[in-house]
Design an enzyme around this catalytic site. Structure first.
Site, PDB file in Angstrom:
ATOM      1  N   ASP A   1      70.920 -12.812   2.549  1.00 42.69           N
ATOM      2  CA  ASP A   1      70.325 -12.985   3.877  1.00 42.69           C
ATOM      3  C   ASP A   1      71.413 -12.891   4.944  1.00 42.69           C
ATOM      4  OD1 ASP A   1      67.984 -13.608   2.533  1.00 42.69           O
ATOM      5  OD2 ASP A   1      68.374 -15.768   2.626  1.00 42.69           O
TER       6      ASP A   1
HETATM    7  N1  URA Z   1      68.618 -16.666  -2.113  1.00 37.82           N
HETATM    8  C1  URA Z   1      68.375 -16.825  -0.813  1.00 37.82           C
HETATM    9  O1  URA Z   1      67.502 -17.595  -0.423  1.00 37.82           O
HETATM   10  N2  URA Z   1      69.091 -16.108   0.058  1.00 37.82           N
HETATM   11  C2  URA Z   1      70.074 -15.267  -0.312  1.00 37.82           C
HETATM   12  O2  URA Z   1      70.709 -14.653   0.539  1.00 37.82           O
HETATM   13  C3  URA Z   1      70.314 -15.109  -1.680  1.00 37.82           C
HETATM   14  C4  URA Z   1      69.563 -15.824  -2.562  1.00 37.82           C
END
Ligand code: URA
Length: 242
Positions: free
Chosen positions: A104
């Site tokens: 993310d």
């Molecule tokens: N899980 C998440 O919630 N976000 C990420 O970036 C990676 C795994």
């Protein structure tokens, strides 16, 4: 040998086959100067195939990097709205690399970057169960029986998760640091898993991918993988290295 355009593009390491189909449908691919928007046609890789006007270089050297992604960078190769992407952190890399999977925008940590489409697609396949370990700062402090739910597998809107390995590392006031290892790669999975036990993720960092970790790589920096590390990834993905 004539092959489907999406296959030729994927072999050139620019995108997965599925993403290559998207490039074709978006009118971003030309063959001998003509825009091709159908997925069915077959072409020779010796034809002049361009993506966004840039010719495919089929023999491009394969490169592999381990990046320590900071928050605030998108895990895409390009952003239509001009936001910063992880590739902005590798300005010296001239090959057409892209990230393996996604973190993310507000997640930091270990992200692999390469132009080896075959390896990347192999590693992303759920069959290979590549372990990914994260440290999450969550609030409020989860009870052990809530963490047990993550260990057993918890129901999210897209189904039950596979059992996770979960360890409470530390607690400070209303926050806890939790290490969690999963092998699936669903969208925002760790955040959604904690939300399902009533915890908000305040910070999230990926610290391991398979056997790779962030040792010696500062936030915002990257290093090339060693030949042995690449060979190990090929082994995990069940692919013979060319
Ligand atoms: N899980 C998440 O919630 N976000 C990420 O970036 C990676 C795994």
């Amino acid at each position: 040998m004539a092959e489907r355009l999406q296959k030729i593009i994927a072999q050139a390491g620019i995108a997965s086959r599925r993403a290559a189909e998207g490039l074709i449908l978006a009118g971003r691919v030309t063959v001998d100067g003509k825009v091709i928007m159908e997925l069915g046609g077959k072409y020779e890789s010796s034809q002049r195939i361009c993506v966004d006007g840039k010719p495919l270089t089929l023999a491009e050297e394969k490169v592999y990097f381990l990046l320590n992604k900071p928050k605030g960078y998108l895990s895409t190769a390009k952003d239509e709205r001009g936001r910063r992407t992880v590739l902005d952190l590798l300005p010296e890399v001239k090959q057409r690399v892209y990230p393996l999977g996604r973190l993310d925008n507000n997640t930091e940590g270990l992200l692999l970057i390469s132009n080896d489409g075959q390896l990347m697609n192999g590693l992303l396949h759920p069959r290979y169960k590549v372990n990914k370990t994260y440290v999450a700062r969550v609030a409020p402090v989860p009870a052990e029986n809530a963490l047990d739910k993550l260990r057993q597998g918890i129901r999210l809107e897209d189904g039950l998760t596979a059992p996770a390995v979960v360890r409470l590392l530390d607690t400070v006031e209303d926050e806890a640091k939790v290490e969690i290892t999963i092998h699936e790669g669903r969208n925002r999975q760790v955040r959604r898993m904690f939300a399902a036990i009533g915890c908000d993720v305040r910070a999230l960092k990926r610290i391991r991918f398979a056997k790779l970790n962030l040792a010696g790589v500062k936030r915002g920096h990257y290093r090339p993988l060693t030949d042995a590390e690449v060979a190990e990834l090929y082994h995990i993905a069940g692919i013979e290295q060319a």
